[in-house]
Write a protein that holds these residues in place. Sequence first.
Motif, mmCIF file in Angstrom:
data_model
loop_
_atom_site.group_PDB
_atom_site.id
_atom_site.type_symbol
_atom_site.label_atom_id
_atom_site.label_comp_id
_atom_site.label_asym_id
_atom_site.label_seq_id
_atom_site.Cartn_x
_atom_site.Cartn_y
_atom_site.Cartn_z
ATOM 1 N N GLU A 1 0.836 -1.200 0.000
ATOM 2 C CA GLU A 1 0.000 0.000 0.000
ATOM 3 C C GLU A 1 0.867 1.245 0.000
ATOM 4 O O GLU A 1 1.765 1.368 0.826
ATOM 5 C CB GLU A 1 -0.910 0.018 1.232
ATOM 6 N N GLN A 2 0.572 2.123 -0.936
ATOM 7 C CA GLN A 2 1.179 3.444 -0.912
ATOM 8 C C GLN A 2 0.074 4.381 -0.448
ATOM 9 O O GLN A 2 -0.931 4.561 -1.140
ATOM 10 C CB GLN A 2 1.729 3.814 -2.289
ATOM 11 N N ASN A 3 0.281 4.957 0.709
ATOM 12 C CA ASN A 3 -0.825 5.561 1.441
ATOM 13 C C ASN A 3 -1.525 6.684 0.702
ATOM 14 O O ASN A 3 -2.727 6.835 0.787
ATOM 15 C CB ASN A 3 -0.323 6.069 2.793
ATOM 16 N N SER A 4 -0.755 7.503 -0.010
ATOM 17 C CA SER A 4 -1.378 8.646 -0.667
ATOM 18 C C SER A 4 -1.414 8.426 -2.170
ATOM 19 O O SER A 4 -0.414 8.060 -2.759
ATOM 20 C CB SER A 4 -0.596 9.912 -0.368
ATOM 21 N N PHE B 1 4.213 -4.225 -7.663
ATOM 22 C CA PHE B 1 4.265 -2.774 -7.511
ATOM 23 C C PHE B 1 3.055 -2.256 -6.759
ATOM 24 O O PHE B 1 1.934 -2.755 -6.915
ATOM 25 C CB PHE B 1 4.303 -2.111 -8.898
ATOM 26 N N GLY B 2 3.289 -1.214 -5.956
ATOM 27 C CA GLY B 2 2.189 -0.460 -5.407
ATOM 28 C C GLY B 2 1.544 0.378 -6.502
ATOM 29 O O GLY B 2 2.073 0.470 -7.616
ATOM 30 N N GLY C 1 -2.058 -0.307 -10.503
ATOM 31 C CA GLY C 1 -0.627 -0.536 -10.474
ATOM 32 C C GLY C 1 -0.191 -1.430 -11.613
ATOM 33 O O GLY C 1 -1.002 -1.920 -12.391
ATOM 34 N N LEU C 2 1.091 -1.650 -11.709
ATOM 35 C CA LEU C 2 1.618 -2.564 -12.714
ATOM 36 C C LEU C 2 1.263 -3.992 -12.320
ATOM 37 O O LEU C 2 1.478 -4.417 -11.193
ATOM 38 C CB LEU C 2 3.135 -2.451 -12.809
ATOM 39 N N GLU C 3 0.728 -4.729 -13.276
ATOM 40 C CA GLU C 3 0.324 -6.113 -13.047
ATOM 41 C C GLU C 3 1.284 -7.027 -13.784
ATOM 42 O O GLU C 3 1.406 -6.951 -15.012
ATOM 43 C CB GLU C 3 -1.106 -6.301 -13.567
#
Lengths: 115, 112
Positions: free
Chosen positions: A5-8, A105-106, B42-44
């Motif tokens: 999780e990227q919060n913002s 990736f987030g 996001g990138l999958e």
Amino acid sequence: SQKIEQNSEALNIQEGKTATLTCNYTNYSPAYLQWYRQDPGRGPVFLLLIRENEKEKRKERLKVTFDTTLKQSLFHITASQPADSATYLCALPLYSGAGSYQLTFGKGTKLSVIP
Amino acid sequence: GAGVSQSPSNKVTEKGKDVELRCDPISGHTALYWYRQSLGQGLEFLIYFQGNSAPDKSGLPSDRFSAERTGGSVSTLTIQRTQQEDSAVYLCASSPNFNEQFFGPGTRLTVL
């Protein structure tokens, strides 16, 4: 399940200030964590990798910390400039279930540096 | 030196048609990855090639998706019988190690 999780989703900051972006993860203990920058219409560009035994890593105006107890990485840009405006992605290697670890990736934080 | 290149940069197709997307990795990079990025997502991860090993296909969303890598270099991602939900940017990346990945500019696929 394992989550990143990227919060913002978005962060606005005044030029010259320090931007701090957060990446949290759950149910996992990654061996390393990476940060990428993505500009509109382009592929991500690798910035920094930090390993689980490293607390902090620096590259020019960038600083990354990795707290394996909190399961969190902080990404700092000091003396921010309008040219730093972009989306920043954190990425962790997660087991794909098919014999290899794949970067997951987030969703990214869109940073806007206001002149 | 040359980075990762992808072609075409944009592809518009009709639902039900097949499409092929091409990736030219950086010379000497043994690892090659395909990802998909949808708007706001996001990138999958889709598929991973490493040298001559069997590819990791665990991220392919359906059997309409396939990829090959010829001679350990160029890769082609094929989507058969495209659907509107396949619309996305398809990104290719290559890597010389298990650390940083070098991404291409992507192919924007639009399925009408």
